[in-house]
Design a protein around this motif. Sequence first.
Motif, mmCIF file in Angstrom:
data_model
loop_
_atom_site.group_PDB
_atom_site.id
_atom_site.type_symbol
_atom_site.label_atom_id
_atom_site.label_comp_id
_atom_site.label_asym_id
_atom_site.label_seq_id
_atom_site.Cartn_x
_atom_site.Cartn_y
_atom_site.Cartn_z
ATOM 1 N N GLY A 84 0.796 -1.218 0.000
ATOM 2 C CA GLY A 84 0.000 0.000 0.000
ATOM 3 C C GLY A 84 0.822 1.258 0.000
ATOM 4 N N GLY A 85 2.129 1.093 0.189
ATOM 5 C CA GLY A 85 3.006 2.257 0.138
ATOM 6 C C GLY A 85 3.108 3.004 1.450
ATOM 7 N N SER A 86 2.393 2.545 2.495
ATOM 8 C CA SER A 86 2.448 3.269 3.762
ATOM 9 C C SER A 86 3.676 2.923 4.561
ATOM 10 C CB SER A 86 1.196 2.966 4.585
ATOM 11 O OG SER A 86 1.163 1.592 4.926
ATOM 12 N N GLY A 87 4.083 1.640 4.508
ATOM 13 C CA GLY A 87 5.248 1.210 5.280
ATOM 14 C C GLY A 87 4.968 1.118 6.759
ATOM 15 N N GLU A 88 3.727 1.250 7.219
ATOM 16 C CA GLU A 88 3.386 1.198 8.635
ATOM 17 C C GLU A 88 2.218 0.256 8.846
ATOM 18 O OE1 GLU A 88 2.540 5.109 9.896
ATOM 19 O OE2 GLU A 88 4.564 5.887 9.550
ATOM 20 N N ALA A 89 2.079 -0.213 10.079
ATOM 21 C CA ALA A 89 0.945 -1.057 10.443
ATOM 22 C C ALA A 89 -0.318 -0.209 10.490
ATOM 23 C CB ALA A 89 1.211 -1.718 11.791
ATOM 24 N N PRO A 90 -1.494 -0.846 10.385
ATOM 25 C CA PRO A 90 -2.748 -0.075 10.424
ATOM 26 C C PRO A 90 -2.870 0.758 11.691
ATOM 27 C CG PRO A 90 -3.148 -2.341 9.733
ATOM 28 C CD PRO A 90 -1.732 -2.280 10.175
ATOM 29 N N ALA A 91 -3.441 1.927 11.564
ATOM 30 C CA ALA A 91 -3.655 2.822 12.698
ATOM 31 C C ALA A 91 -5.112 2.732 13.123
ATOM 32 C CB ALA A 91 -3.305 4.251 12.310
ATOM 33 N N PRO A 92 -5.392 2.943 14.405
ATOM 34 C CA PRO A 92 -6.795 2.915 14.843
ATOM 35 C C PRO A 92 -7.585 4.071 14.258
ATOM 36 C CG PRO A 92 -5.353 3.638 16.626
ATOM 37 C CD PRO A 92 -4.454 3.188 15.510
ATOM 38 N N VAL A 93 -8.896 3.917 14.324
ATOM 39 C CA VAL A 93 -9.788 4.945 13.800
ATOM 40 C C VAL A 93 -9.634 6.215 14.616
ATOM 41 C CG1 VAL A 93 -12.191 5.511 13.325
ATOM 42 C CG2 VAL A 93 -11.378 3.175 13.008
ATOM 43 N N SER A 94 -9.663 7.343 13.947
ATOM 44 C CA SER A 94 -9.544 8.616 14.640
ATOM 45 C C SER A 94 -10.674 8.760 15.658
ATOM 46 C CB SER A 94 -9.598 9.760 13.630
ATOM 47 O OG SER A 94 -9.552 11.011 14.287
ATOM 48 N N GLY A 95 -10.307 9.049 16.877
ATOM 49 C CA GLY A 95 -11.285 9.212 17.945
ATOM 50 C C GLY A 95 -11.715 7.916 18.592
ATOM 51 N N ALA A 96 -11.208 6.760 18.112
ATOM 52 C CA ALA A 96 -11.542 5.464 18.717
ATOM 53 C C ALA A 96 -10.277 4.609 18.724
ATOM 54 C CB ALA A 96 -12.664 4.768 17.944
ATOM 55 N N ALA A 97 -9.514 4.744 19.795
ATOM 56 C CA ALA A 97 -8.187 4.125 19.850
ATOM 57 C C ALA A 97 -8.228 2.611 19.870
ATOM 58 C CB ALA A 97 -7.440 4.632 21.085
ATOM 59 N N ASP A 98 -9.383 2.018 20.128
ATOM 60 C CA ASP A 98 -9.491 0.560 20.209
ATOM 61 C C ASP A 98 -10.203 -0.043 19.013
ATOM 62 O OD1 ASP A 98 -8.200 0.609 22.640
ATOM 63 O OD2 ASP A 98 -10.052 0.673 23.805
ATOM 64 N N SER A 99 -10.391 0.716 17.944
ATOM 65 C CA SER A 99 -11.098 0.219 16.763
ATOM 66 C C SER A 99 -10.221 0.375 15.526
ATOM 67 C CB SER A 99 -12.419 0.974 16.566
ATOM 68 O OG SER A 99 -13.304 0.728 17.642
ATOM 69 N N PHE A 100 -10.257 -0.677 14.676
ATOM 70 C CA PHE A 100 -9.465 -0.673 13.445
ATOM 71 C C PHE A 100 -10.369 -1.011 12.261
ATOM 72 C CE2 PHE A 100 -6.458 -1.446 16.809
ATOM 73 C CZ PHE A 100 -5.307 -0.771 16.428
ATOM 74 N N LEU A 101 -10.207 -0.260 11.188
ATOM 75 C CA LEU A 101 -10.904 -0.512 9.936
ATOM 76 C C LEU A 101 -9.817 -0.696 8.877
ATOM 77 C CD1 LEU A 101 -13.592 2.327 10.195
ATOM 78 C CD2 LEU A 101 -13.826 -0.055 10.918
#
Length: 463
Positions: free
Chosen positions: A311-328
């Motif tokens: 994907g070109g990001s080079g980083e692991a997925p980040a949590p959803v903004s405003g919800a530190a315990d949720s990932f999309l």
Amino acid sequence: MSAPIRKPGPAAGADSPGDLAEPTDAGRARRPARPSRGATIHVILAATAAVALAVPGWVVTHPPAIPATPARRIALPPRRVVPPAELPPVEPVRLVDLSQDEARAFNASVPFSTAPNPAARPFRYAGSGDDLARATDCLAAGVLYEAGDDAVGERAVAQVVLNRLRHPAFPKTVCGVVFEGQERRTGCQFTFACDGALTRWSPGDAAWRRARAVAQMALSGAVYRPVGYATHYHTDWVVPYWQASLDKIVAVHSHLFFRWSGWWGTPPAFNRRLVAGEPVITQLAPLSDAHKTGAALAQAQAALAEAATAGGSGEAPAPVSGAADSFLVALPRATLAEDFPAIAAKTCGDRPTCKYSAWLDAAKVPTSLPLSSEQVAAMTFSYLRDRPAGVEKSLWNCEQLPRPDRTQCMKRQVLLAPAAAPTATPVATPKPTTDPRGPTELGGVRRKGEPAAATSAKPTGTP
């Protein structure tokens, strides 16, 4: 004058014509009795038997002198005591080319050290639950494959592993010690780790349980005193080159145990501590659930890294903004469905609560919460963790990825039209009155002298 010539006559004792007559009793007494033919045969047989028994007995008691074969000269490196300021090298296992009998003879000629042999200090594993599980199975594999299904030998091998863990010359994890050098086809520290033994033979359930019990005891403080601070051992039918610079301290069954000469073999040298993070040994996955799960996590981490790079990001997925315990997130298409839970667990990390939602179609991944009904219907996988409540659940979209167990399928979201709000029934409002006593009739109030009103909707008898 010549002497008269005598005619020869019968010799004395020879039969003469007069002797042909039956001898008298006196003559019979003077002649010895001749043995019978049968008696002679018995005598000959007895003599032969005596000789047949005596000769082998004499050979056994008087073996012939056979010249001794000169012992084969063994060329080992010169003995060297490493000073305390220098870390002793950890040499790979290289064996002298000897037959088993020659090796046993040589090992028997090496004397045991007369220096004190103190017992090692108890070792108690201090690490996370996952690290302890992996360490236990690494140690169990080491003792079982090295010593066989022998509790005494397994305890001795376990003590050597823990001694190495504390010594500066070796790795600082249990799995690191047991599988040191596993990347080499030869020369690893424990032979089974690199000679393919783990693929050639699988222990039975009983043997594996006993080995794990020995490992658990060793990691909980049990000490096998006879081997002291030994860091090396080998069977008595081989001779490794490193033997020249070590002290032979004890024999346990067919294994000989050694420690370094000089200061590096004394208790003060064993001063290192365990470090966190037991490595995952993929070779142990068929035997160990701890390493099987770890291997899945390692694969998931690799898949995440690959997906991030793609994907070109080079980083692991980040949590959803405003919800530190949720990932999309978007799932890499090359990943197997069975690996989704490991990927989700790796993404959630150590969070006690976490919600991981994933889609195969990257174009359908939402960017914020809450999710619409269409986004929920397109979701491929979801993972929910709530450790305080004891919940950890993974669900698949079985319309996209059929599962053999229907309990792993997401429930289809059935969207219902909102029900119409009920129409309010108008309630008659009593007309205001000017009577100071209030309205003339009040429902549910019984005045003095009036009969009681029926309180049930059921029909009643005629009053």
